[in-house]
Design an enzyme around this catalytic site. Structure first.
Site, PDB file in Angstrom:
ATOM      1  N   LYS A 185      12.112  12.869  -3.659  1.00  0.00           N
ATOM      2  CA  LYS A 185      12.195  12.036  -4.761  1.00  0.00           C
ATOM      3  C   LYS A 185      12.407  10.449  -4.283  1.00  0.00           C
ATOM      4  CE  LYS A 185      12.484  15.385  -8.039  1.00  0.00           C
ATOM      5  NZ  LYS A 185      11.877  16.277  -7.333  1.00  0.00           N
ATOM      6  N   ASN A 186      12.936   9.662  -5.544  1.00  0.00           N
ATOM      7  CA  ASN A 186      12.802   8.217  -5.394  1.00  0.00           C
ATOM      8  C   ASN A 186      14.099   8.045  -4.435  1.00  0.00           C
ATOM      9  OD1 ASN A 186      10.706   8.370  -7.002  1.00  0.00           O
ATOM     10  ND2 ASN A 186      11.310   6.251  -7.994  1.00  0.00           N
TER      11      ASN A 186
END
Length: 372
Positions: A185-186
């Site tokens: 994920k970011n």
């Protein structure tokens, strides 16, 4: 070779800080919850422009507990989209409620708000819009309908850390927002992690108990709860990484803009960022009806790609019991057959972007290429 995601490159950039954070956990031995998790909860909630954060072990658990805190249970219905990772729907199923789908807007891959009213019944209790690929759903119409109909809004922001809707951070728009810290994920942990953010103290108290066996204090179990606690190590690592999130987000946005330039005029369908959105490009998904052939050709050039997602949830065997059929959600089904995710991570270089963009543009000039 150009990887789809390069987690090692990110680690090498922050190695000393991460190693020190991990060493700190080893020395304090606060392996489950603890001070680092509490500090991260406060910092991430503030980042999301919310009052409270409750760390849990996965993004799926965040959705599950948010639904339970909202009182969702057997006999209830929850509206969401079929074009999402299966966890969105699984969390609804865990509560005993029934998922009810609304098709997506083909421009944004997020919920088509025009379909919500028709999906509401007397059993509808909540709406879960999914901020897919890093782009926020169109929240104002969703919130207006929910307010008028007395529905809870739980944002699935697992792919949208730092995304904004009309200047406001996702997660703080509805009643609760749910995030995943899966490694890719970011903002990713070094393992699993998730969080619910909210402004509501009652939801916060309930979720804090539910994540820790329903206990108000040790051995005083008020609710039937779960073992959904966030590990101290993950909290420590995420605190380090949160300090870099805005820099990494802007790097993603620069890379996405570069892809846009490289593919302009090629005929390739590229992501369309809405005027209301700050898109954070967790995924940069193009569209092509020749996806299999394109993916194979790019792989042969050493360019790794992904597909998010190849089968909409309503057509998965696991959810056949919901009674949906092919053709029920045509935009979701078409997207599932066409989306192709290009390499996207903050450390992606301009040269790598150019190599990928030029390879994709060249494929677009071969209309007769056979799909597998």
């Amino acid at each position: 070779m150009i990887p789809f995601v390069d987690l090692k490159a990110q680690y090498l950039g922050i190695k000393d800080e991460v190693n020190a954070a991990i060493q700190g956990i080893l020395e304090t031995s606060q392996f489950t919850l603890g001070q680092e998790v509490a500090a991260f909860e406060e910092e991430f909630a503030a980042y999301c422009q919310a009052r409270y954060g409750i760390g849990v072990n996965t993004g799926t658990s965040a959705l599950h507990l948010a639904l339970l805190a909202a009182g969702i249970g057997p006999g209830d219905e929850v509206i969401t989209v079929p074009f999402t990772f299966v966890a969105t729907v699984a969390a609804i199923h865990y509560t005993g409620a029934r998922p009810v789908f609304v098709d997506i807007d083909p421009r944004t891959f997020t919920m088509d708000v025009r379909g919500i009213e028709a999906a509401i019944t007397e059993r509808t209790k909540a709406i879960i819009p999914v901020h897919l690929y890093g782009q926020p759903a169109d929240m104002d119409p969703i919130l207006e309908i929910a307010g008028r109909r007395g529905l809870v809004v739980i944002e699935d922001a697992a792919q949208a850390h730092g995304a904004e809707y009309k200047g406001r951070r996702v997660g703080s728009l509805g009643d609760m927002g749910c995030f995943s810290f899966y490694p890719g994920k970011n903002l990713g942990a070094y393992g699993e992690g998730g969080m619910v953010v909210t402004d509501d103290p009652d939801y916060t108290r309930t979720i804090r108990m539910l994540r820790d066996w329903g206990a108000e204090q040790k051995y005083r179990h008020v609710l039937k709860g779960y073992n959904y606690r966030l590990e101290g190590l993950q909290g420590a690592v995420l605190r380090v990484k949160l300090r870099y999130l805005e820099v990494w987000t802007e790097a993603r946005r620069v890379d996405a803009a570069h892809y846009d330039e490289l593919l302009a005029g090629s005929g390739v369908a590229t992501p369309e960022a809405m005027a209301y959105a700050r898109h954070v490009y967790h995924i940069y998904a193009i569209r092509t009806p020749q996806r299999s052939a394109w993916q194979e050709a790019l792989q042969a050039k050493g360019i790794h790609t992904g597909i998010h997602y190849p089968i909409p949830v309503h057509l998965l065997p696991a959810y056949a019991d919901l009674g949906y059929a092919p053709g029920d959600f045509p935009h979701a089904e078409q997207a599932a057959g066409e989306v192709l995710s290009l390499p996207m991570f903050p450390e992606l270089t301009r040269a790598q972007c150019e190599e990928v963009g030029e390879a994709v543009a060249l494929l677009a000039k071969q209309p007769d290429i056979e799909d597998a």
